[in-house]
Each structure stands twice: as C-alpha cells, then as structure tokens.
Design an enzyme around this catalytic site. Sequence first.
Site, mmCIF file in Angstrom:
data_model
loop_
_atom_site.group_PDB
_atom_site.id
_atom_site.type_symbol
_atom_site.label_atom_id
_atom_site.label_comp_id
_atom_site.label_asym_id
_atom_site.label_seq_id
_atom_site.Cartn_x
_atom_site.Cartn_y
_atom_site.Cartn_z
ATOM 1 N N LEU A 1 1.704 -59.080 7.016
ATOM 2 C CA LEU A 1 3.061 -59.860 6.913
ATOM 3 C C LEU A 1 2.884 -61.222 7.764
ATOM 4 C CD1 LEU A 1 5.808 -57.682 5.969
ATOM 5 C CD2 LEU A 1 4.380 -58.793 4.416
ATOM 6 N N GLU B 1 18.513 -88.436 14.412
ATOM 7 C CA GLU B 1 19.062 -89.800 14.780
ATOM 8 C C GLU B 1 18.542 -90.036 16.107
ATOM 9 O OE1 GLU B 1 22.445 -87.379 12.534
ATOM 10 O OE2 GLU B 1 20.650 -86.971 13.758
ATOM 11 N N ASP C 1 0.242 -50.893 1.107
ATOM 12 C CA ASP C 1 -0.533 -51.868 1.186
ATOM 13 C C ASP C 1 -1.032 -52.211 2.816
ATOM 14 O OD1 ASP C 1 -0.373 -52.376 -1.544
ATOM 15 O OD2 ASP C 1 1.383 -54.085 -1.384
ATOM 16 N N HIS D 1 17.868 -84.331 17.730
ATOM 17 C CA HIS D 1 18.019 -84.450 16.397
ATOM 18 C C HIS D 1 17.198 -85.740 15.762
ATOM 19 C CE1 HIS D 1 21.898 -81.993 16.599
ATOM 20 N NE2 HIS D 1 20.952 -81.069 16.971
ATOM 21 N N ALA E 1 3.923 -60.677 -7.974
ATOM 22 C CA ALA E 1 2.809 -60.976 -8.951
ATOM 23 C C ALA E 1 2.968 -59.900 -10.000
ATOM 24 C CB ALA E 1 1.640 -60.909 -8.150
ATOM 25 N N ARG F 1 5.202 -68.072 4.007
ATOM 26 C CA ARG F 1 5.602 -67.596 5.170
ATOM 27 C C ARG F 1 5.873 -68.354 6.540
ATOM 28 N NH1 ARG F 1 1.273 -62.560 4.608
ATOM 29 N NH2 ARG F 1 2.233 -61.294 2.751
#
Length: 347
Positions: free
Chosen positions: A212, A53, A208, A51, A162, A192
């Site tokens: 991705l 810290e 399309d 972490h 869009a 992404r």
Amino acid sequence: MVNDSLFMKRAIELALLGAGNVSPNPMVGAVVVLNEQIIGEGYHEKYGQAHAEVNAIRDVVNNFPNAAELLKKATLYVTLEPCAHFGKTPPCADLIIEHGIPKVVIGSRDPFDSVNGKGIEKLLLAGKEVTTGILEAECLELNRRFFTRVQKQRPYVILKWAQTANGFFAPENHQQRWITGKESKLLVHKWRAEEDCLLIGKNTAIIDNPQLNVRLVQGRNPRRAVIDKNLALPPHLNLLDNSQDTFIFNAIETKIDGKNKYIAIEDFDHFLPQYILYQLYLQDIQSVIIEGGVTTLESFIKHDLWDEARIFTSEDYWERGIKAPAIRGTQISSDKIGLDTLTILKH
C-alpha cells in the site's frame, strides 16, 4: 470584457498542483490579473506553508520593480474564499487589503467556521469589489474532500476495486490473482499519492500482503489502515513493517508501536464503518480509498458511506469466483485504461 471564467480556470489548474501535499487544508490556486493579462500566479503548495494568495502576490513582487503600483490596479482571482483568521499563516484577506488590490474574484465560499463569509466581509468592509461564484461548481468539485471533512466530520470515501468482464472480484480459493493490467496498476499508485489513507480488511492483508505504497510513481506514501478485529494478522506482513503510519482497527487494545497505531473500537459489530471514519477524521484524514476486500467494501456500501466508486473491469472471463460488490450511483465517466475499462460513479 474581462473573461472571469478563463482566469478562474487557470486558478483551478494551479490549485490541482497541490494534490497530495496540502491535506487537511484545501487545494487553492490564485492569479493576479492586470489589463486582462496574468502578472502573477501561485497555489497552496504544502500544508502549513504559504497560501495561494500569498504566493501569487509574491510572484508579482518578485518579477516587477513597480509591483506596488501594479497591485493597486489589479484583480485577484482565487478558487476559495480568502481566510480571515490566524492559523498556521496570517490572514490572506489582510494581505490583499495591505497591498491595495481593488478587486477580488472568488470561486467558492469556505465552509470552515473560522472563514465562512468572514473573508468576504472583511474585503467588503475595506472597500474592495468582490465577485463570488465564478466556476463555483468546478471549485466545489476541486475541494470535495475538504468540504466533506468539514461538513460531515468524516473523510471523503473512495471505493476502488477490479472485476472481471462477468463480474467476479476474486477467486473462490482465496488465492491472489491479478485482474487488471499494468496501466491500471500504475494509475492506482498515482491515486494513492493523491489521497490521505488506504483501508483494507484482514483477509486482503493476509492473501495479498500488500505494501500500500506508491513505489511505481513519485509522491508521498499515504497512511495505511486495516481492520483486524482480533489482532490475528501475522507480524511479518508488509502492513506491519513500520515503514508507513498504519492504523489497526481492532476490538482489543489501543496502543502505539512505532508507526503502527492500534485503535480499539468498543462496538465492533455495529456501525463499524461509522466508527472507523470518525477515528480517521480525528487523525486529520481528509480522504480514504477503500481497496477491499468484498466484505469491507460492502459494509461501506450498506451503510451508505461512500462518495465515489472507481471500478476497473477487465476483458477476462472467469468460470467462477467471488462476485464483485453491487453498487448504484451516477456514472461520471467510463474510459479505457490499457485493456481495462475504468468506470467512475458518484454517490
């Protein structure tokens, strides 16, 4: 006078370096300050690892031979309440106490049941001076995805689309046609890499044939999700190529085929967005970008299940087409991205 906000701002900057690598954990940054000088800093770099810290204290130890003495006089600034429970790593509150750090400044409390208030309580019982709420709004915004998942049991939902200058989303003939420029496309790939999952509908997948992924930038590929009620998607599509973990939400079967996970939803025609988000929550998905098409986007808007909308508007005018979704929210920003305008709304 010590400027707590200045040091917390630096902790926030550090926390952001963990974007895309720590989910489903929160992004956290920490700095160790002595005599108004930063002597150590760190952030949560990767899920399951040390972490913030721990890394900040280790930075002091690695750079100062008298680190033990310095830490006993220092102040630790951290964007999120130190944990008080054993998870994948030991409690950070115990580490702070162990090193004798006398003062801790915290940006926001942790809503997670195992932590909420317990880290602060442990520090106070050990005689530490604790200050909370420094740049709290900024720290809450930093971890809005984490807080949404913990408090609402669903991922943080980002709508993205869009549209043309006169409000068209796609051609009427369902052919692929780009609306925005290369600068906007590059920014989308950066997004992404920062989020956990991308979701599209069946028609978008067919028209399309998107990958991705984040091929235009460096970063990890998100998990993918598609809505395919009757499992009608042709197997040659990029979405089904087993290159990335992919969820296929359908009404027929639940099975695993390589990296493709088919999840059957019994009541597919009612409350579908709720079922999808709950299933993603169960898969430790902390954030999801809904990329289309119009029907999918509008279903999340209709059910009031969105947190943020990112809308690109080009300078192009089309004579006809499919209208973009209608949405109402609080405008956070409006910026030029190349020739396009990016408007961001918050619910």
